[in-house]
Write an enzyme that holds these catalytic residues in place. Sequence first.
Site, PDB file in Angstrom:
ATOM      1  N   HIS A 162     -11.354  -2.221   3.911  1.00  0.00           N
ATOM      2  CA  HIS A 162     -10.693  -1.595   4.820  1.00  0.00           C
ATOM      3  C   HIS A 162     -11.072  -1.345   6.775  1.00  0.00           C
ATOM      4  CE1 HIS A 162      -9.092   2.177   7.107  1.00  0.00           C
ATOM      5  NE2 HIS A 162      -7.532   1.602   6.241  1.00  0.00           N
ATOM      6  N   ASP A 221       0.807  -1.381  -0.391  1.00  0.00           N
ATOM      7  CA  ASP A 221       0.177   0.523  -0.340  1.00  0.00           C
ATOM      8  C   ASP A 221       1.458   0.841   0.000  1.00  0.00           C
ATOM      9  OD1 ASP A 221      -1.945   2.194   0.924  1.00  0.00           O
ATOM     10  OD2 ASP A 221      -2.519   1.506   2.556  1.00  0.00           O
ATOM     11  N   GLU A 266      -1.939  -1.434  -3.801  1.00  0.00           N
ATOM     12  CA  GLU A 266      -3.003   0.009  -2.957  1.00  0.00           C
ATOM     13  C   GLU A 266      -2.418   0.947  -3.379  1.00  0.00           C
ATOM     14  OE1 GLU A 266      -5.081   0.042   1.329  1.00  0.00           O
ATOM     15  OE2 GLU A 266      -4.260  -1.346   0.854  1.00  0.00           O
ATOM     16  N   GLU A 309     -10.256   3.465   0.409  1.00  0.00           N
ATOM     17  CA  GLU A 309     -10.406   3.512   2.559  1.00  0.00           C
ATOM     18  C   GLU A 309     -11.054   5.037   2.417  1.00  0.00           C
ATOM     19  OE1 GLU A 309      -6.163   4.166   4.595  1.00  0.00           O
ATOM     20  OE2 GLU A 309      -5.822   2.526   3.279  1.00  0.00           O
TER      21      GLU A 309
END
Length: 375
Positions: free
Chosen positions: A303, A203, A229, A255
């Site tokens: 998330h 991420d 991500e 998210e």
Amino acid sequence: MRITSVEAIPLWAAFADAFGSADQVPESLARPAFGMRKTPLGGQGGVIVRITTDAGGVGIGESMGRPGARGMAALINDVLAPMLIGEDPRHVRVHYEAMAEELRFAPMALSGVDIALWDLRARANGESLTQALGGAFRSTIDCYASPVPFHALPEDSAQAAQEFTAQGFTALKLKIGRGVETDLEHVAAIRGGIPPETRLLVDANGAYNVSEAIRLARRLVALDVYWLEEPVHPEYIDDLAAIRKRVDLPIASGEWLGSPYQFRDLIDAVDVVMPNITRCGGFTGFMRIAELAHARNVRIAPHGVGLGVGITAALHASSSIPNFLIYEYNQLFNPLRHTIMNEALKMSGGALQVPDGTGLGITLNTAALDRYRLV
């Protein structure tokens, strides 16, 4: 049946209290992600919502406490509560529409109220939340540990990842964004130190531009990374779509988004969307997002930052949709996560068990509420 009270309780657990002082908080905890490089994380917060009725029913929910638990609680207590007092709690979708219209700019506030209304409704009917949502596609929820601490040395990051696999996790997520070459060094060290069947997710929290992200993603493919991500800022949807077209690696995002309308615009740009049930409008918002994604053959990977009430809600929601992929079981130090409820989360084989019982299947720990309540 009528609603008699709606109470939002802001909570905060300061890291300085747990570690003795602010300067004793580990760097990997204070700045776990690229987005926190200027504003370090000072603790963990959240908002618990409790709704009661004249029939003696009680429903509980959770709203995300970021950017401030007091402010979020005030929106619920001052704006949403007066809208609901005296109303029938079973009209959940009607209340959702009214709350969304009033607080379109703050879907986090209505999330906890919506979760509590669904919990109340399911308890009144003597059924679990999963049953109230239409039934279970699964009774256990695959999850990944997040985040693997990004230490100064790649070998230390690899050691941290190994500690998670030793706990039984079969998937892990590393928060990157420290520079392409530095990121790749850490990813390679972790990949080489964990079992080959362990899924490794990364991420970037929006750290890169399009060309950097493509260069990074193409090299991550060779390291058998499961997804990338937020390679760019999450609001740059066209950039996400451009990256997705250029690399053979699933792209995930979502998210930070709140309303189903925001997710509608994102869905065609990514492979995986990541709604947080305490931010995206509770169960009502989450299920709408899942349906939109399902119609476009896009998977849902919720998330998972939050407290135990939100985690439990996410487990029920994940059980109730056909296009679920994997759940983020956040492992960042959080004194509130498990203490806020009396029941323990159950994990086995890298998966969390969906609680049984009526409603969410959990009860609040009032001692923890009193200890961490913001006044």
